[in-house]
Scaffold this active site. Sequence first.
Site, mmCIF file in Angstrom:
data_model
loop_
_atom_site.group_PDB
_atom_site.id
_atom_site.type_symbol
_atom_site.label_atom_id
_atom_site.label_comp_id
_atom_site.label_asym_id
_atom_site.label_seq_id
_atom_site.Cartn_x
_atom_site.Cartn_y
_atom_site.Cartn_z
ATOM 1 N N LYS A 29 56.154 -9.053 18.568
ATOM 2 C CA LYS A 29 55.597 -8.970 17.214
ATOM 3 C C LYS A 29 54.081 -8.828 17.196
ATOM 4 O O LYS A 29 53.526 -8.110 16.360
ATOM 5 C CB LYS A 29 56.022 -10.182 16.387
ATOM 6 C CG LYS A 29 55.447 -11.513 16.847
ATOM 7 C CD LYS A 29 55.963 -12.649 15.994
ATOM 8 C CE LYS A 29 55.407 -13.989 16.456
ATOM 9 N NZ LYS A 29 53.948 -14.080 16.264
ATOM 10 N N THR A 30 53.393 -9.502 18.135
ATOM 11 C CA THR A 30 51.929 -9.401 18.151
ATOM 12 C C THR A 30 51.490 -7.980 18.481
ATOM 13 O O THR A 30 50.507 -7.479 17.929
ATOM 14 C CB THR A 30 51.333 -10.397 19.161
ATOM 15 O OG1 THR A 30 51.814 -11.712 18.873
ATOM 16 C CG2 THR A 30 49.817 -10.402 19.091
ATOM 17 N N ASP A 213 51.412 -12.924 9.805
ATOM 18 C CA ASP A 213 52.214 -13.308 10.968
ATOM 19 C C ASP A 213 52.935 -14.635 10.679
ATOM 20 O O ASP A 213 52.486 -15.423 9.845
ATOM 21 C CB ASP A 213 51.288 -13.458 12.180
ATOM 22 C CG ASP A 213 52.056 -13.579 13.489
ATOM 23 O OD1 ASP A 213 53.272 -13.305 13.498
ATOM 24 O OD2 ASP A 213 51.436 -13.948 14.504
ATOM 25 N N GLU A 214 54.034 -14.883 11.371
ATOM 26 C CA GLU A 214 54.813 -16.125 11.216
ATOM 27 C C GLU A 214 55.118 -16.395 9.736
ATOM 28 O O GLU A 214 54.971 -17.514 9.232
ATOM 29 C CB GLU A 214 54.053 -17.319 11.828
ATOM 30 C CG GLU A 214 53.693 -17.151 13.292
ATOM 31 C CD GLU A 214 54.878 -17.292 14.241
ATOM 32 O OE1 GLU A 214 56.018 -17.378 13.755
ATOM 33 O OE2 GLU A 214 54.655 -17.307 15.459
ATOM 34 N N GLN A 244 63.486 -18.916 13.536
ATOM 35 C CA GLN A 244 62.454 -19.761 14.114
ATOM 36 C C GLN A 244 61.688 -20.548 13.039
ATOM 37 O O GLN A 244 60.556 -20.969 13.252
ATOM 38 C CB GLN A 244 61.480 -18.919 14.943
ATOM 39 C CG GLN A 244 62.129 -18.256 16.142
ATOM 40 C CD GLN A 244 61.134 -17.578 17.057
ATOM 41 O OE1 GLN A 244 60.375 -18.216 17.792
ATOM 42 N NE2 GLN A 244 61.120 -16.253 17.020
ATOM 43 N N ARG A 592 62.382 -20.031 24.946
ATOM 44 C CA ARG A 592 61.100 -20.102 25.662
ATOM 45 C C ARG A 592 61.295 -19.715 27.132
ATOM 46 O O ARG A 592 60.338 -19.392 27.825
ATOM 47 C CB ARG A 592 60.528 -21.524 25.646
ATOM 48 C CG ARG A 592 60.196 -22.131 24.286
ATOM 49 C CD ARG A 592 59.408 -21.222 23.402
ATOM 50 N NE ARG A 592 60.298 -20.489 22.512
ATOM 51 C CZ ARG A 592 59.946 -19.417 21.815
ATOM 52 N NH1 ARG A 592 58.734 -18.925 21.937
ATOM 53 N NH2 ARG A 592 60.799 -18.795 21.019
#
Length: 660
Positions: A29-30, A213-214, A244, A592
């Site tokens: 995503k970044t 973002d997020e 998430q 993770r």
Amino acid sequence: MASLNPAQMEAVRYTRGPLLVLAGAGSGKTTVITEKIAHLVTVEKLPAAKIAAITFTNKAAKEMRERVARRLRGDAGEGLTVTTFHSLGLRFLMIEHAKAGLRRGFSVFDADDSAGLLKELLPKGAKPDAVDAVKHLLSRAKNDGLSPEQALSLAQSPREREAAEIYAEYQQRLNAFNAVDFDDLIRLPVDLLAKDEDLAAAWRERIRYLLVDEYQDTNTAQYRLLQLLAGPRGRFTCVGDDDQSIYAWRGANPENLGQLGKDFPELKVIPLEQNYRCSRRILRAANTLIANNPHLYEKKLWSEHAEGEPIRLWQCQNAEQEAERVAAEISFLKQSRKLEWSDFSVLFRGNFQSRPLEKALQLLRIPYHLSGGTAYLDRGEVKDLLAWLRVLANPDDDAAFLRAIGSPKREVGSTTLAKLAELARHAGMPMSKAAGQIGLIKQLPARAGAGLSEFASIVDRLRSEARDLAPSALCQRALESSGLLAALRAQCKDESGFQRRRANLDELSNWLEGAKGSGLDGLSNQLALLGHADRGEAGEAVRLMSMHAAKGLEFACVFVVGVEEGTLPHEASIDEGRLDEERRLMYVAITRAKQQLVLSYSREQRKYGELLRLTPSRFIDELPADDLLRDGESSERHAEVQQQRTKDRFSAIASLLAND
């Protein structure tokens, strides 16, 4: 752009209307946000100064700024805003302070400042948890965009009515201090933009494209700010993942994902489903688990990575044995697979679970970093001394004065300070100078006036001495002259506690030894750098952290401990019906891991002297059984893995013998 997959490419190029990018764990995503900023500047020819990218942490904002700077050439990125919601709100208020009823140079209360003020407003003898409870209710009211009057009219219990009444007094004090708190940084801009269409239009021209973002972590006020800045045209890209969303307990509203489609009917949704992080086995387990949650938008992550090792499931006697197994396995894997300590992470539901892990790692001399401890600059005694230094360096810093005057206590309450703030405003001077004006002090109660005069005398004496002192020496002098050191000694119950906290203050003094210049100028320059100081990274060490703190990170090998009913899912979450969020937390923990994932649980726990029997988490039964390798289970299904581990053990032994 050539490295993007088709879904990423579509998300970057789509600018015709509002866009929601459903970015699954490890889906890049970044990269999408960075490339979209570059696309807007280089292809759409939108000036960078007209673009704002909003993240949730300063660290994430810094990383994104650096990535964009590497992506754009020359000064193409000049003026780009990459910031947090609260920093954007602060920028707004600094420009529109008059419309918000603030004067230039207003102060921003941090959490400790707010708690101190609330403590003054609560009835005497109120317990510390009462302050936290009221603070939580006030924060919730502000995040919901409620004024004190609205909060009072909507109160449904005596506790909520009391909090609403305190809210009104609390805001009056903030106004008197020419201050705002953290929640006001969003609430006030939302209020102004909603009431003033011309102001909203001006800010939509100032920020012509928004990237968030997020997005799943936004609360009601943050979503409202996005909505008002974007306007009816909806020139924005929101990037988030409903799987998430793990911060409802601190105000995040996962329903904002659905609200986006209702408020912007032309919303386009693009899912990013290719995962670049996890093995296929780990990803399959994560998908199977999270499929038990309801979904507004469907997506299923997939990976081109290898199948990977089975997920190991350990049954341990207790937390101590669990910690010993984790430490031994980390030591073995590092040696046998030539990994770095930083390739390992141990995740847990609550910070209290770290204690046996720390002990086990110490016994094997394994370096570790515990995330989530109190940051050095956030320690109370350090913040107290910094407030004194800030007042010395900048007499106009009213926020620093408000903390310093109460450190240590000088019989000066919030009512007196509110009156002093009013007198200082009429006199056109900062509060620290007003405290030394005899004519103003006479208008205050005698005992409080004496405390203020004493404070002003100490500050004047220190400023006079500062001309001949290096910043580090001035720091030590302020520590003693202010009374902070004596107060700290009186607070500590034993010498070891005092020495430990004294060491924190000495560390600040040592840090100031690197200051360029002398006197107040040198101090001022160094304090200006303090906000940008490196507070230290984990470095080459095993990372111990809560599952909440792990979001956004990745490691080659991940151990998830305490996978028991009552711990994960947490007992309180079960009682409150928040099982879906606990499952999302488990999903975050699983994703993770890149190569190796170990889940462990204990059979018993000693609590308050009583031995309790524990049962494995229900989430274990929601994982695909064929991908789990349980303790004592026949390993025929995973024979190749077992053979490889045997080879690894012999290699590790051979390596140790060779080193000897």
